[in-house]
Write a protein that holds these residues in place. Structure first.
Motif, PDB file in Angstrom:
ATOM      1  N   HIS A  21     -10.046   6.569   9.963  1.00  0.00           N
ATOM      2  CA  HIS A  21     -10.019   7.977  10.330  1.00  0.00           C
ATOM      3  C   HIS A  21      -8.589   8.492  10.173  1.00  0.00           C
ATOM      4  CE1 HIS A  21     -14.022   8.305  12.654  1.00  0.00           C
ATOM      5  NE2 HIS A  21     -14.045   7.188  11.933  1.00  0.00           N
ATOM      6  N   PHE A  22      -8.442   9.550   9.366  1.00  0.00           N
ATOM      7  CA  PHE A  22      -7.129  10.121   9.083  1.00  0.00           C
ATOM      8  C   PHE A  22      -6.865  11.323   9.988  1.00  0.00           C
ATOM      9  CE2 PHE A  22      -8.468   8.196   5.037  1.00  0.00           C
ATOM     10  CZ  PHE A  22      -7.368   7.404   4.742  1.00  0.00           C
ATOM     11  N   TYR A  23      -5.585  11.486  10.351  1.00  0.00           N
ATOM     12  CA  TYR A  23      -5.160  12.625  11.161  1.00  0.00           C
ATOM     13  C   TYR A  23      -3.883  13.192  10.545  1.00  0.00           C
ATOM     14  CZ  TYR A  23      -8.240  10.116  14.328  1.00  0.00           C
ATOM     15  OH  TYR A  23      -9.320   9.449  14.867  1.00  0.00           O
ATOM     16  N   LEU A  24      -3.898  14.484  10.254  1.00  0.00           N
ATOM     17  CA  LEU A  24      -2.748  15.152   9.652  1.00  0.00           C
ATOM     18  C   LEU A  24      -2.112  16.085  10.670  1.00  0.00           C
ATOM     19  CD1 LEU A  24      -4.303  16.028   6.183  1.00  0.00           C
ATOM     20  CD2 LEU A  24      -2.466  14.388   6.577  1.00  0.00           C
ATOM     21  N   SER A  25      -0.783  16.192  10.624  1.00  0.00           N
ATOM     22  CA  SER A  25      -0.098  17.086  11.552  1.00  0.00           C
ATOM     23  C   SER A  25       1.288  17.398  11.012  1.00  0.00           C
ATOM     24  CB  SER A  25       0.016  16.441  12.940  1.00  0.00           C
ATOM     25  OG  SER A  25       0.739  17.288  13.825  1.00  0.00           O
ATOM     26  N   ASN A  26       1.800  18.552  11.450  1.00  0.00           N
ATOM     27  CA  ASN A  26       3.212  18.867  11.192  1.00  0.00           C
ATOM     28  C   ASN A  26       4.118  18.332  12.289  1.00  0.00           C
ATOM     29  OD1 ASN A  26       1.777  21.609   9.808  1.00  0.00           O
ATOM     30  ND2 ASN A  26       3.431  20.634   8.648  1.00  0.00           N
ATOM     31  N   LEU A  27       3.527  17.648  13.303  1.00  0.00           N
ATOM     32  CA  LEU A  27       4.296  17.093  14.414  1.00  0.00           C
ATOM     33  C   LEU A  27       4.366  15.584  14.294  1.00  0.00           C
ATOM     34  CD1 LEU A  27       2.712  19.166  17.331  1.00  0.00           C
ATOM     35  CD2 LEU A  27       4.880  19.604  16.140  1.00  0.00           C
ATOM     36  N   ALA A  28       5.519  15.017  14.687  1.00  0.00           N
ATOM     37  CA  ALA A  28       5.690  13.566  14.630  1.00  0.00           C
ATOM     38  C   ALA A  28       4.878  12.867  15.704  1.00  0.00           C
ATOM     39  CB  ALA A  28       7.178  13.204  14.766  1.00  0.00           C
ATOM     40  N   ASN A  29       4.599  13.564  16.806  1.00  0.00           N
ATOM     41  CA  ASN A  29       3.800  12.971  17.886  1.00  0.00           C
ATOM     42  C   ASN A  29       2.782  14.015  18.345  1.00  0.00           C
ATOM     43  OD1 ASN A  29       2.866  11.222  19.833  1.00  0.00           O
ATOM     44  ND2 ASN A  29       4.429  11.812  21.337  1.00  0.00           N
ATOM     45  N   PRO A  30       1.745  14.224  17.556  1.00  0.00           N
ATOM     46  CA  PRO A  30       0.794  15.302  17.855  1.00  0.00           C
ATOM     47  C   PRO A  30      -0.143  14.920  18.983  1.00  0.00           C
ATOM     48  CG  PRO A  30       0.036  14.095  15.952  1.00  0.00           C
ATOM     49  CD  PRO A  30       1.385  13.505  16.322  1.00  0.00           C
ATOM     50  N   PRO A  31      -0.745  15.907  19.629  1.00  0.00           N
ATOM     51  CA  PRO A  31      -1.783  15.614  20.626  1.00  0.00           C
ATOM     52  C   PRO A  31      -3.034  15.064  19.946  1.00  0.00           C
ATOM     53  CG  PRO A  31      -1.666  17.969  20.202  1.00  0.00           C
ATOM     54  CD  PRO A  31      -0.512  17.353  19.458  1.00  0.00           C
ATOM     55  N   VAL A  32      -3.908  14.493  20.764  1.00  0.00           N
ATOM     56  CA  VAL A  32      -5.167  13.953  20.229  1.00  0.00           C
ATOM     57  C   VAL A  32      -5.998  15.090  19.642  1.00  0.00           C
ATOM     58  CG1 VAL A  32      -7.307  12.763  20.821  1.00  0.00           C
ATOM     59  CG2 VAL A  32      -5.138  12.054  21.862  1.00  0.00           C
TER      60      VAL A  32
ATOM     61  N   ARG B 155      -6.552   5.743  12.535  1.00  0.00           N
ATOM     62  CA  ARG B 155      -7.164   4.794  13.454  1.00  0.00           C
ATOM     63  C   ARG B 155      -8.222   4.026  12.685  1.00  0.00           C
ATOM     64  NH1 ARG B 155      -6.392   6.008  19.078  1.00  0.00           N
ATOM     65  NH2 ARG B 155      -5.730   8.173  19.449  1.00  0.00           N
ATOM     66  N   VAL B 156      -8.529   2.810  13.162  1.00  0.00           N
ATOM     67  CA  VAL B 156      -9.621   2.020  12.599  1.00  0.00           C
ATOM     68  C   VAL B 156     -10.781   2.031  13.594  1.00  0.00           C
ATOM     69  CG1 VAL B 156     -10.339  -0.209  11.670  1.00  0.00           C
ATOM     70  CG2 VAL B 156      -7.956   0.540  11.414  1.00  0.00           C
ATOM     71  N   PHE B 157     -11.953   2.395  13.089  1.00  0.00           N
ATOM     72  CA  PHE B 157     -13.176   2.358  13.892  1.00  0.00           C
ATOM     73  C   PHE B 157     -14.090   1.279  13.322  1.00  0.00           C
ATOM     74  CE2 PHE B 157     -11.611   6.363  15.234  1.00  0.00           C
ATOM     75  CZ  PHE B 157     -12.310   6.793  16.350  1.00  0.00           C
ATOM     76  N   ASP B 158     -14.706   0.473  14.229  1.00  0.00           N
ATOM     77  CA  ASP B 158     -15.731  -0.448  13.728  1.00  0.00           C
ATOM     78  C   ASP B 158     -17.096   0.231  13.788  1.00  0.00           C
ATOM     79  OD1 ASP B 158     -16.623  -0.563  16.368  1.00  0.00           O
ATOM     80  OD2 ASP B 158     -15.721  -2.529  16.771  1.00  0.00           O
ATOM     81  N   LYS B 159     -18.121  -0.488  13.332  1.00  0.00           N
ATOM     82  CA  LYS B 159     -19.453   0.119  13.249  1.00  0.00           C
ATOM     83  C   LYS B 159     -20.008   0.486  14.614  1.00  0.00           C
ATOM     84  CE  LYS B 159     -22.464  -1.284  10.266  1.00  0.00           C
ATOM     85  NZ  LYS B 159     -23.403  -2.118   9.467  1.00  0.00           N
ATOM     86  N   ALA B 160     -19.582  -0.211  15.650  1.00  0.00           N
ATOM     87  CA  ALA B 160     -20.078   0.102  16.986  1.00  0.00           C
ATOM     88  C   ALA B 160     -19.404   1.339  17.556  1.00  0.00           C
ATOM     89  CB  ALA B 160     -19.849  -1.075  17.920  1.00  0.00           C
TER      90      ALA B 160
END
Length: 663
Positions: free
Chosen positions: A190-201, A239-244
């Motif tokens: 799962h990819f997450y893009l942001s203009n912040l170095a420490n973005p909120p969830v 992040r890495v998500f498994d099948k569960a």
């Protein structure tokens, strides 16, 4: 079984019997029934696991002892948890399904495979067990990053920044994923893009599945995801998500520079270019004048932008956006849609899309536009043109001449009527309006309830005043159809019209003298009038060979030519200029017999005479009338003079009858 005692001795059951019930598979809501491993999603691991057991057959019967339903949670061949419920005999009726739960502590005791099944003990003590058992998999082991500082890396590093050229050549941006623990088939990045170095969830911007644990650790992210960022400093996390559904911590951010062309800002709503929609309706008249959709100014316009307008989902061709406002024509084919679609009044959605290079289109919101393209009568291939060659052609019939597509002076003052076969699907209230030489409407017809296609209908009277003044061998007469919104125009009927100005000929000449100070036609007129009143037409250069002259005479009871006309006095006769001698000498007419045509006006009456000239059947001229007064009475006697009377005439024309030659 019935609870009634039997007179015979019953056998004693000394041990449980093998059950004979039919058991059906369980349902575990949220677990894929087609998954042979029965992987329990992580979301179901937060509360007791629901197990649904369908009613077995045969079910408990009325008055039987209860059945016992028991479920089993088995790990490595050992039942680590069981639970049971008592299923009472009816009444009330037994339900279709029983719901039991695996407690959360049992569910989350450890990861690994388990077997879930149930049994039912019937009223005889027979125990039936579900076979095969349902295999489930508990997975509470989340993937783990090997190092909190682990981050993605670009397979092809952008130099110096992620720009338009980079995304154009990399529609799927490939990224190396660092190794992690707990890797399995079906893991997703799962990819997450942001203009912040420490973005909120936040929610993910893309997902990539690693189908096999043997696949290279490379994942791709759609290039469009980068356009959600502002230019400048940017970061991509994973992040890495498994099948569960278990997931790792978020990785450190991969920093990069973003330098994309700004995308169009919020697009203004489309507009219909005035004056087409000033009345809040688009009809065929508007379509004939051309309908344009106006695109207003939007922020971050770029050279090369194009626009496509969608009219009820039907696209126009691409149109360049070179400035503002940009007007895009909506062709008839787009406005009308497929010819198989019925025409109805409707409100259609209209929007547009800005096209920029190979990027996904940028759509505007819809507006609703009221449209009514319906017509009275069948449509045609050249729509929306007003002229419809498929409409039946009208006919014109003079009310007196009574000949198809002929109108002449015979129809003065009666007028004419148009007639036409009705078009397809006539509806009550639709109106046909008839036009004479492009002027009108001069007559109409309103469709009535019960009218059908092909029915011959007749217009109101076309008045003589509308037709007068024309000499034309093929004067055009057409009609329009109207349903109150749209008109159509028929082809022309070509009408032979002769209603132009008539030649004014001089009045006919009376061939008798008039007597008395007031100038009466009387007993003393010369020559005598008792054999008929003689008239002549003087030669006139406007007469031609074969012209037909009709002479008219009519009398009145009073001496000032006021109606009513004495019907029995009416007289007409026709003669033809048959020879050159006729043209040189003129024509002669006699009003006779005297007793019938002249005597009715004897007591100070009056009469008038005139003639009409026809050439090749058409009326071309009419004379001025000659008016005379009539006095046929003998002075003091009350008798009128007649053939054979001996008459004495005074100097002023007063007649006295003194006898009759026949006596």
């Amino acid at each position: 079984m019935s609870g009634t005692s039997k007179p015979t001795t019953q056998a004693v059951v000394t041990q449980p019997e093998q059950g004979v019930l039919n058991l059906f598979p369980m349902t575990i809501p949220g677990v894929d029934p087609l998954d042979p491993n029965g992987l329990i999603p992580a979301a179901l691991m937060l509360s007791p696991l629901q197990v649904q057991v369908p009613m077995w057959t045969p079910p408990p019967e009325p008055l039987d002892t209860p059945h016992i339903l028991m479920i089993y949670w088995e790990r490595a061949g050992t039942v680590v948890y069981s639970d049971s419920i008592i299923v009472q005999s009816p009444p009330p009726p037994v339900p279709d399904m029983y719901t039991l739960f695996i407690p959360l502590l049992v569910l989350r005791a450890q990861s690994g495979p388990v077997e879930l099944y149930y049994s039912v003990t019937d009223s005889f003590g027979g125990r039936s067990e579900l076979n095969p058992k349902r295999t489930l998999t508990v997975d509470m082991d989340a993937p783990q990053l090997l190092n909190p500082a682990d981050q993605l890396t670009f397979v092809v590093p952008p130099a110096p920044a992620v720009d338009e050229a980079y995304l154009a050549s990399h529609p799927q941006v490939a990224l190396h994923v660092p190794p992690y623990s707990g890797r399995n088939d079906g893991d997703t990045i799962h990819f997450y893009l942001s203009n912040l170095a420490n973005p909120p969830v936040a929610g993910e911007d893309g997902v990539y599945e690693l189908v096999s644990s043997a696949d290279p650790l490379i994942a791709t992210l759609d290039a469009a995801a980068f356009r959600t960022l502002s230019n400048g400093d940017a970061y991509v996390f994973f992040r890495v998500f498994d099948k569960a559904g278990n997931f790792s911590d978020r990785s450190a951010g991969l920093p990069f520079q973003l330098a994309l062309t700004a995308m169009p800002g919020q697009l203004p709503l489309a507009q219909i270019v005035p004056p087409r929609y000033d009345d809040l309706l688009i009809n065929r008249e508007d379509a004939r004048a051309s309908v344009f959709v106006r695109i207003g100014s939007y922020t971050d316009w770029a050279a090369g932008d194009e626009v496509i307008v969608y009219w009820k989902g039907r696209p126009t061709v691409r149109h360049p956006v070179n400035g503002f406002p940009t007007d895009v024509e909506v062709p008839w084919a787009v406005m009308r849609g497929p010819l198989t679609d019925p025409l109805v009044p409707e409100a259609v959605p209209v929007r547009y899309e800005i096209i920029r290079g190979g990027l996904p289109p940028f759509p505007s919101f819809n507006i609703l536009v009221n449209v009514n393209l319906t017509v009275a009568g069948q449509d045609h291939a050249n729509a929306p043109a007003l002229f419809n060659p498929d409409l039946p052609v009208p006919q014109v019939w003079g009310l007196v001449s009574n000949t198809q597509n002929v109108v002449n002076h015979n129809d003065n003052p009666a007028g004419a009527r148009a007639r036409v076969l009705l078009y397809e699907n006539p509806l009550p209230g639709e109106i046909l309006r008839f036009y004479w030489n492009g002027t009108g409407p001069v007559a109409s017809y309103t469709v009535q309830l019960g009218d059908v296609a092909g029915q011959l209908v007749f217009s109101t009277v076309i008045p003589w005043a509308a037709m007068a003044g024309f000499i034309h061998p093929a004067l055009p007469v057409y009609y329009t159809t109207s349903n109150g919104v749209n008109d159509q125009q028929s082809d022309n009927a070509l009408v032979n019209v002769n209603t132009g100005a008539l030649i004014s000929f001089p009045a006919p000449l009376l061939n008798h003298t008039l007597v008395g100070p007031a100038g009466y036609l009387g007993c003393c007129s010369k020559p005598e009038i008792f054999l008929g009143v003689e008239w002549s037409l003087a030669p006139d250069d406007r007469f031609e060979l074969n012209d037909v002259v009709t002479f008219f005479w009519e009398g009145f009871l009073v001496n000032n030519w006021e109606p009513p006309v004495i019907e029995e006095s009416r007289y007409d006769d026709s003669k033809t200029f048959s020879t050159d001698a006729d043209l040189m000498n003129g024509l002669h007419f006699r009003v006779a017999p005297y007793e019938e045509k002249v005597v009715p006006m004897r007591n100070y009456g009056s009469a008038r005479a005139w003639y009409q000239v026809r050439r090749r059947g058409a009326l071309i001229g009419e004379s001025l009338p000659r008016r005379i007064r009539v006095d046929l009475l003998s002075a003091g006697s009350g008798q009128y003079c007649k053939l054979g009377d001996v008459i004495v005439c005074s100097n002023d024309g007063v007649a006295t009858i003194i006898g009759n030659k026949s006596n």
